[in-house]
Design an enzyme around this catalytic site. Structure first.
Site, PDB file in Angstrom:
ATOM      1  N   TRP A   3       1.064  -0.915   0.083  1.00 46.73           N
ATOM      2  CA  TRP A   3      -0.163   0.295   0.042  1.00 46.73           C
ATOM      3  C   TRP A   3       0.704   1.130  -0.047  1.00 46.73           C
ATOM      4  O   TRP A   3       1.976   1.353   0.739  1.00 46.73           O
ATOM      5  CB  TRP A   3      -0.747   0.087   1.077  1.00 46.73           C
ATOM      6  CG  TRP A   3      -0.658  -0.367   2.505  1.00 46.73           C
ATOM      7  CD1 TRP A   3       1.128  -0.538   2.701  1.00 46.73           C
ATOM      8  CD2 TRP A   3      -1.507   0.325   3.467  1.00 46.73           C
ATOM      9  NE1 TRP A   3       0.585  -0.500   4.288  1.00 46.73           N
ATOM     10  CE2 TRP A   3      -0.497   0.016   4.872  1.00 46.73           C
ATOM     11  CE3 TRP A   3      -2.691   0.631   3.773  1.00 46.73           C
ATOM     12  CZ2 TRP A   3      -0.777  -0.021   6.477  1.00 46.73           C
ATOM     13  CZ3 TRP A   3      -3.405   0.633   5.569  1.00 46.73           C
ATOM     14  CH2 TRP A   3      -2.154  -0.022   6.285  1.00 46.73           C
ATOM     15  N   ASN A   4       0.072   2.166  -0.124  1.00 55.60           N
ATOM     16  CA  ASN A   4       1.287   3.633  -0.549  1.00 55.60           C
ATOM     17  C   ASN A   4      -0.054   4.667   0.416  1.00 55.60           C
ATOM     18  O   ASN A   4      -0.878   5.178   0.332  1.00 55.60           O
ATOM     19  CB  ASN A   4       0.888   4.354  -1.964  1.00 55.60           C
ATOM     20  CG  ASN A   4       1.536   3.161  -3.259  1.00 55.60           C
ATOM     21  OD1 ASN A   4       2.989   2.196  -2.398  1.00 55.60           O
ATOM     22  ND2 ASN A   4       0.799   2.283  -3.895  1.00 55.60           N
ATOM     23  N   HIS A  52      -7.599  19.340  -7.568  1.00 54.16           N
ATOM     24  CA  HIS A  52      -7.750  19.923  -8.497  1.00 54.16           C
ATOM     25  C   HIS A  52      -6.345  19.389  -9.711  1.00 54.16           C
ATOM     26  O   HIS A  52      -5.343  20.198  -9.786  1.00 54.16           O
ATOM     27  CB  HIS A  52      -7.935  21.487  -8.783  1.00 54.16           C
ATOM     28  CG  HIS A  52      -9.229  22.010  -8.046  1.00 54.16           C
ATOM     29  ND1 HIS A  52     -10.150  22.083  -8.691  1.00 54.16           N
ATOM     30  CD2 HIS A  52      -9.206  22.436  -7.017  1.00 54.16           C
ATOM     31  CE1 HIS A  52     -11.544  22.328  -8.168  1.00 54.16           C
ATOM     32  NE2 HIS A  52     -11.051  22.521  -6.562  1.00 54.16           N
ATOM     33  N   HIS A  94     -10.411  15.700 -12.701  1.00 52.84           N
ATOM     34  CA  HIS A  94     -11.293  15.960 -11.770  1.00 52.84           C
ATOM     35  C   HIS A  94     -12.240  16.816 -11.779  1.00 52.84           C
ATOM     36  O   HIS A  94     -12.294  17.070 -12.537  1.00 52.84           O
ATOM     37  CB  HIS A  94      -9.518  16.997 -10.986  1.00 52.84           C
ATOM     38  CG  HIS A  94      -9.925  18.379 -11.466  1.00 52.84           C
ATOM     39  ND1 HIS A  94      -8.624  18.642 -11.833  1.00 52.84           N
ATOM     40  CD2 HIS A  94      -9.637  19.346 -10.959  1.00 52.84           C
ATOM     41  CE1 HIS A  94      -8.504  19.928 -12.179  1.00 52.84           C
ATOM     42  NE2 HIS A  94      -9.975  20.272 -11.628  1.00 52.84           N
ATOM     43  N   ASP A 136     -14.981  20.347 -10.177  1.00 51.42           N
ATOM     44  CA  ASP A 136     -14.996  20.931  -9.910  1.00 51.42           C
ATOM     45  C   ASP A 136     -16.546  21.312  -8.891  1.00 51.42           C
ATOM     46  O   ASP A 136     -17.223  21.151  -9.935  1.00 51.42           O
ATOM     47  CB  ASP A 136     -14.738  22.228 -11.178  1.00 51.42           C
ATOM     48  CG  ASP A 136     -13.649  22.248 -11.437  1.00 51.42           C
ATOM     49  OD1 ASP A 136     -12.208  21.719 -10.820  1.00 51.42           O
ATOM     50  OD2 ASP A 136     -13.141  23.534 -12.563  1.00 51.42           O
ATOM     51  N   HIS A 161     -16.387  25.643  -5.199  1.00 56.46           N
ATOM     52  CA  HIS A 161     -14.472  26.162  -6.058  1.00 56.46           C
ATOM     53  C   HIS A 161     -15.020  27.103  -6.049  1.00 56.46           C
ATOM     54  O   HIS A 161     -13.477  28.388  -6.093  1.00 56.46           O
ATOM     55  CB  HIS A 161     -14.464  25.428  -7.075  1.00 56.46           C
ATOM     56  CG  HIS A 161     -13.247  25.517  -7.888  1.00 56.46           C
ATOM     57  ND1 HIS A 161     -12.224  26.044  -6.829  1.00 56.46           N
ATOM     58  CD2 HIS A 161     -12.459  25.522  -8.711  1.00 56.46           C
ATOM     59  CE1 HIS A 161     -10.707  25.831  -7.671  1.00 56.46           C
ATOM     60  NE2 HIS A 161     -11.462  25.780  -8.660  1.00 56.46           N
ATOM     61  N   HIS A 164     -15.337  29.425 -14.828  1.00 53.78           N
ATOM     62  CA  HIS A 164     -15.614  28.847 -13.534  1.00 53.78           C
ATOM     63  C   HIS A 164     -16.322  30.040 -12.370  1.00 53.78           C
ATOM     64  O   HIS A 164     -17.447  29.825 -11.805  1.00 53.78           O
ATOM     65  CB  HIS A 164     -14.002  29.356 -12.744  1.00 53.78           C
ATOM     66  CG  HIS A 164     -13.101  28.337 -12.860  1.00 53.78           C
ATOM     67  ND1 HIS A 164     -12.016  28.207 -13.923  1.00 53.78           N
ATOM     68  CD2 HIS A 164     -12.680  27.174 -11.940  1.00 53.78           C
ATOM     69  CE1 HIS A 164     -11.571  26.835 -13.776  1.00 53.78           C
ATOM     70  NE2 HIS A 164     -12.318  26.340 -13.300  1.00 53.78           N
TER      71      HIS A 164
END
Ligand code: 23J
Ligand code: MN
Length: 264
Positions: free
Chosen positions: A65-66, A73, A77, A79, A83, A212
């Site tokens: 695992w990590n 973002h 991804h 939004d 945002h 946006h």
């Protein structure tokens, strides 16, 4: 067994009549991130980084695992309306509170790949969208509008951010085109192949970052960093794009899938 459209869907998936296209870029340390102009002291979004906890070794004999970290973002991804300052007062406007219906919606794909190749600062206009509608029919309410620029094909190249002394040069929107999609077409949101939903030079547009500003002001969403839009039909694909359920989150890296009919 009783039949339903869902039973048909399961059958069509099993037979391959409906196929699933992955619109997601691989999240890795080299994933490009947005570089905003630095002269205003604006904060920086972390790039993706990953650190191994154990890999069937002395740190954990039976497990791999990590840990990872990145900005909300980063890469492909989502939004959320929260945002942007214009979207701050809506209800249910964050990754954990958005209605899940927004995460499963049809897609209209507008091809501006030729225009984007000819002019990296290409801004999609209302006229461009209406020309697309004259060919493919009106954009239905509740659709995602996906902006095919083919920009994702150069994600491994400097051409992806396409930075010069005066900032990044990547395609985006004329403000009134975004208003048209939000108000006249009532879309769920827009999705793009570039690092963000606005043009590289959008800090200098009026209003600043119009996609946006206007989309989130209208309580609409965004998808950035998509790929494989060239594999989708202009209409007819179904998008599945649920963000991580971050409490009050403004967005998140997202696995984005499209269902479409296979060619017969
Ligand atoms: C913050 C400020 C400007 C932009 C962005 C974020 C994004 O593109 C984003 O990922 O939402 S343009
Ligand atoms: Mn974003």
């Amino acid at each position: 067994m009783s039949r339903s459209s869902l039973t048909d869907l399961v059958q069509d998936l099993a037979s391959g009549a409906i196929k699933i296209i992955d619109l997601t870029a691989t999240l890795e340390p080299s994933t490009p991130t947005l570089k905003l102009p630095t002269e205003f002291g604006w904060g920086v979004s972390w790039p993706f980084s990953i650190e191994e906890i154990s890999r069937y070794d002395e740190r954990g004999p039976a497990w791999y695992w990590n840990n990872f970290k990145c900005g909300e973002h980063t890469g492909t991804h989502f939004d959320a309306p929260i945002h942007w300052v214009t979207g701050k007062d809506h209800n249910d406007h964050a990754t954990d509170s958005l209605p899940v219906e927004s995460f499963v919606a049809p897609a209209c794909v507008i091809d501006a790949s030729k225009e984007s190749a000819e002019n990296p600062d290409f801004l999609m206009s209302i006229e461009f969208i209406k020309t697309w509608e004259a060919e493919h029919g009106q954009i239905e309410e509740g659709s995602w509008v996906l902006y095919r620029s083919d920009w994702s094909k150069q994600i491994k190249s400097d051409k992806y951010l396409n930075e010069s002394d005066d900032g990044s040069h990547t395609p985006g929107w004329q403000p009134d085109a975004v208003t048209f999609l939000a108000d006249e077409r009532n879309v769920v949101g827009v999705g793009v192949e570039t690092v963000g939903t606005d043009a590289g030079q959008a800090a200098a547009q009026e209003p600043m970052f119009p996609c946006h500003n206007i989309m989130h002001g209208a309580n609409k969403c965004g998808l950035a960093g998509l790929k494989n839009l060239d594999l989708l039909p202009a209409k007819g694909a179904l998008l599945i794009a649920p963000p991580l359920k971050i409490k009050g989150g403004s967005g998140s890296p997202t696995r984005v899938l499209a269902l479409m009919m296979s060619a017969v």
